[in-house]
Design a protein around this motif. Structure first.
Motif, PDB file in Angstrom:
ATOM      1  N   PRO A 250       1.050  -1.491  -0.001  1.00 24.67           N
ATOM      2  CA  PRO A 250       0.335   0.140  -0.113  1.00 24.67           C
ATOM      3  C   PRO A 250       1.130   1.565   0.009  1.00 24.67           C
ATOM      4  CG  PRO A 250      -0.983  -1.600   1.145  1.00 24.67           C
ATOM      5  CD  PRO A 250       0.499  -1.791   1.471  1.00 24.67           C
ATOM      6  N   ASP A 251      -0.284   2.215  -0.018  1.00 20.36           N
ATOM      7  CA  ASP A 251       0.957   3.736  -0.882  1.00 20.36           C
ATOM      8  C   ASP A 251       1.288   4.242   1.165  1.00 20.36           C
ATOM      9  OD1 ASP A 251       2.361   6.075  -1.838  1.00 20.36           O
ATOM     10  OD2 ASP A 251       0.670   6.861  -1.461  1.00 20.36           O
ATOM     11  N   PHE A 252       2.222   3.431   1.627  1.00 17.98           N
ATOM     12  CA  PHE A 252       3.091   3.869   2.968  1.00 17.98           C
ATOM     13  C   PHE A 252       3.638   5.197   2.949  1.00 17.98           C
ATOM     14  CE2 PHE A 252       2.998  -1.150   3.852  1.00 17.98           C
ATOM     15  CZ  PHE A 252       2.176  -1.074   4.408  1.00 17.98           C
ATOM     16  N   GLY A 253       3.640   5.495   4.235  1.00 19.64           N
ATOM     17  CA  GLY A 253       4.281   6.514   4.380  1.00 19.64           C
ATOM     18  C   GLY A 253       4.728   7.710   5.444  1.00 19.64           C
ATOM     19  N   TYR A 254       5.348   8.355   5.929  1.00 17.27           N
ATOM     20  CA  TYR A 254       5.141   9.351   6.864  1.00 17.27           C
ATOM     21  C   TYR A 254       5.125  10.481   6.921  1.00 17.27           C
ATOM     22  CZ  TYR A 254       8.252  10.987  10.789  1.00 17.27           C
ATOM     23  OH  TYR A 254       9.055  11.425  11.720  1.00 17.27           O
ATOM     24  N   HIS A 255       4.382  10.430   7.928  1.00 17.97           N
ATOM     25  CA  HIS A 255       3.856  12.484   8.514  1.00 17.97           C
ATOM     26  C   HIS A 255       3.297  11.925   9.682  1.00 17.97           C
ATOM     27  CE1 HIS A 255       2.944  11.638   4.454  1.00 17.97           C
ATOM     28  NE2 HIS A 255       2.140  10.540   4.272  1.00 17.97           N
ATOM     29  N   GLU A 256       4.069  11.672  10.588  1.00 17.03           N
ATOM     30  CA  GLU A 256       3.470  11.865  11.666  1.00 17.03           C
ATOM     31  C   GLU A 256       4.505  11.584  13.344  1.00 17.03           C
ATOM     32  OE1 GLU A 256       2.707  12.625  15.369  1.00 17.03           O
ATOM     33  OE2 GLU A 256       0.761  12.767  14.033  1.00 17.03           O
ATOM     34  N   PRO A 257       5.645  12.484  13.332  1.00 16.99           N
ATOM     35  CA  PRO A 257       6.644  12.284  14.294  1.00 16.99           C
ATOM     36  C   PRO A 257       6.322  11.332  15.606  1.00 16.99           C
ATOM     37  CG  PRO A 257       5.962  14.385  13.715  1.00 16.99           C
ATOM     38  CD  PRO A 257       5.140  14.155  13.302  1.00 16.99           C
TER      39      PRO A 257
END
Length: 618
Positions: A250-257
């Protein structure tokens, strides 16, 4: 590639390398020509090995046992899917049979092909001058395909690393290349094989440079050839088996520290799990090595134990996912990306522990296969378990446990294999997802630091300073950093003893008995240096019993001098060119007056004291 065409290519490349030796400087034409050929060979070797592996899995696990686990989206079954009903009891016997057949082949034709091949390639690079016997790639390919194709828990990285390295070593030996060039090309072959079969050309190139050492030390000489070889090998392999990444995510991402707290916990978990796996693997390997059984029987026993663990895991887990402990187990990762909650924490942990056991039994017993594939399955399963637990603990943070599966894949092998940089890149290329770089960096570095000195690759050296092939280069680098004046200070205060042209033999002998000098500069009254009396000249005059007839003026030879501002490597080279054991050191500036003498033993003493001081400072 045989006959006149190969001979012409051999002459061409060999001529390029001879030219390189004369120039003593890297020749991009040499690197390009040889690395392209190595890439072609590694790509073809990857195609052959992957075909054998898929054929063995289809004939034995699918048609015979009726076992059809989930598979990565990027690698659907190459020969289709059979209709044989599932026969669980065969999964107990097949790994034992595969271990026996693979063990017989290895024991008979190439004993060095047993175990995980990456470690053997590292050993060949450091200790065998880049030499791998020509039969090893074929033996490794067949034995590993049988081991993995019958359910043995092993990966492709080890076999293809030894196959690619072996093909490169064979070419380098055929071309009669020097040790240094042979080892570099061997590493480039390793890079090409890994980059091709994992659909990860950049990671394959960096992996070959990074995996040689336990510390964060890169074998930079290998980098350019590895880039070229890996790019070519990947292109050749993908032309046949497709260009898609191994996994679809899936379109995993990092947006939350806030998520970094979970990834930090994951780094700690995979580090201690990697420590446990390394020690378990070493324990099993040691136990099997101590068994008084024929060499080929040990992998069969390991395969039997693998089958037993698989049956237990199958009974305990949901959806039959306990079979992730057999063969590659990649299907568990593919489902973990998309449906981690359906798998559950218990099954994830079961797969992780079971995979550690089956890999130790399959490969640690002497079976032929790699440890990277099993490591990413173990790490991914641990990541899935941690991700689900973090999701429960921090529901407002909207954590996707599947992202933890992906980061766990990188973190576990970064620790176990001491290869954090290449593993981050590898997992990104295998999944086609590069949006989790920040969490992967945190998890991998934490895991790498916590695992300490433990490593799954016993042939890794601590760093470049320990590499036998680098000893001369390292000494050269240190000698270039020490000036003659610094060396004289290191050696302590010494008064220079000079003589006049009229000094007699008896006086010279008396001086030589009371002084550390072995050579005496001869100075005129005005301070001009006119010669030097060497110890060997004194000994010759004494043997001839020349007595008062011999004066310093008649015994002196042309002085060999160097400035105190030059470095010790220049001093050694000057001694070598002139054949002198001791040279006269002149002060800097226009007058250049003699201030000391410097011998070979002085250089060695200064070098040793500098190295001791640097080690103490560390």
């Amino acid at each position: 590639m045989t006959g006149p065409r190969f001979s012409s290519l051999a002459r061409f490349l060999s001529g390029l390398f001879r030219g390189r030796e004369r120039r003593r400087a890297p020749d991009l034409g040499v690197v390009l020509a040889a690395s392209v050929v190595i890439g072609l060979l590694a790509g073809l070797g990857s195609i052959g090995f992957f075909f054998l592996l898929e054929l063995a899995k289809y004939l034995l696990l699918d048609l015979l046992a009726g076992w059809r686990p989930p598979h990565p989206v990027g690698e659907p079954p190459h020969f289709g899917i059979g209709t044989t009903p599932f026969r669980p009891w065969l999964l107990l016997l097949l790994p034992a049979l595969g271990g026996l057949v693979g063990g017989l082949i290895v024991a008979r034709f190439a004993p060095e092909a047993e175990g995980h091949g990456t470690d053997a390639a590292i050993d060949a690079y450091h200790h065998r001058q880049g030499r791998i016997r020509g039969r090893v790639p074929l033996v490794k390919a067949v034995a590993s395909a049988i081991t993995i194709g019958t359910g043995g828990s092993a990966g492709r990285e080890g076999p293809i690393a030894q196959i690619g390295a072996g093909l490169a070593s064979l070419l380098a030996q055929r071309l009669k290349l020097a040790r240094r060039d042979r080892a570099v090309l061997m590493a480039a072959g390793l890079a090409g094989g890994v980059g091709a079969i994992f659909h990860a050309p950049l990671a394959g190139a960096v992996f070959a440079c990074e995996v040689m050492y336990r510390e964060l030390d890169l074998e930079h000489e290998v980098l350019v050839p590895s880039f070229i070889s890996s790019a070519v090998a990947y292109s050749v392999f993908s032309t046949v088996f497709g260009w898609d990444p191994l996994f679809a995510t899936p379109d995993f991402g990092y947006h939350e520290p806030l998520h970094l707290i979970g990834y930090l916990v994951l780094g700690v978990v995979v580090a201690f799990a990697a420590k446990g796996f390394i020690r378990l693997f070493g324990l099993v390997h040691g136990l099997f090595a101590s068994l008084l059984l024929p060499r080929a029987i040990k992998p069969a026993l390991g395969g039997l134990l693998t089958g037993l663990v698989a049956l237990v895991a199958w009974k305990l887990s949901d959806k039959g996912l306990g079979y992730g402990v057999l063969s590659s187990g990649y299907g568990v990762l593919q489902e973990g990306f998309t449906e981690p909650a359906a798998i559950g924490v218990t099954t994830f942990l079961l797969v992780a522990v079971g995979k550690m056991l089956t890999t130790s039994f399959s490969v640690g017993s002497g079976g032929s296969g790699g440890v990277f594939g099993p490591s990413v399955v173990i790490g991914g399963a641990l990541g899935g378990a941690v991700g689900l637990l973090v999701d429960r603990a921090l529901p407002a943070a909207e954590v996707h446990p599947g992202a933890f599966v992906m980061v766990g894949m990188a973190g576990f092998f970064a620790a176990a294999g001491h290869a954090p940089v290449s593993t981050i890149i590898m997992v990104g290329e295998m999944t086609g997802n590069h949006h989790l770089l920040v969490p992967s960096m945190l998890t991998c570095v934490v895991a790498y630091l916590l695992v300490g000195r433990d490593t799954i690759f016993g042939s890794q050296l601590r760093g470049r300073l320990e590499a036998p092939a680098k000893a001369g280069n390292m000494m050269t680098a240190v000698l270039e950093r020490i000036s003659v004046s610094q060396a004289l200070k290191t050696l302590g205060e010494r008064r220079l003893q000079v003589v006049e042209p009229s000094t007699t033999l008896r006086e010279l002998v008396d001086l030589s008995g009371h002084d550390v000098q072995d050579a005496f500069p001869v100075l005129e009254a005005n301070g001009e240096l006119v010669g030097v009396v060497e110890g060997r000249s004194l000994r010759f005059a004494m043997a001839e019993d020349l007595g008062e007839l011999a004066l310093a003026a008649s015994l002196a030879s042309e002085p060999v001098t160097l400035s105190e501002g030059e470095h010790l490597l220049e001093a050694l080279e000057l001694m070598g060119r002139s054949g002198r054991e001791e040279v006269v050191v002149l002060s800097s500036g226009e007058e250049g007056r003699p201030i000391a003498t410097l011998s070979r033993s002085d250089v060695v003493t200064a070098y040793n004291r500098r190295m001791t001081a640097e080690l103490d400072a560390d």
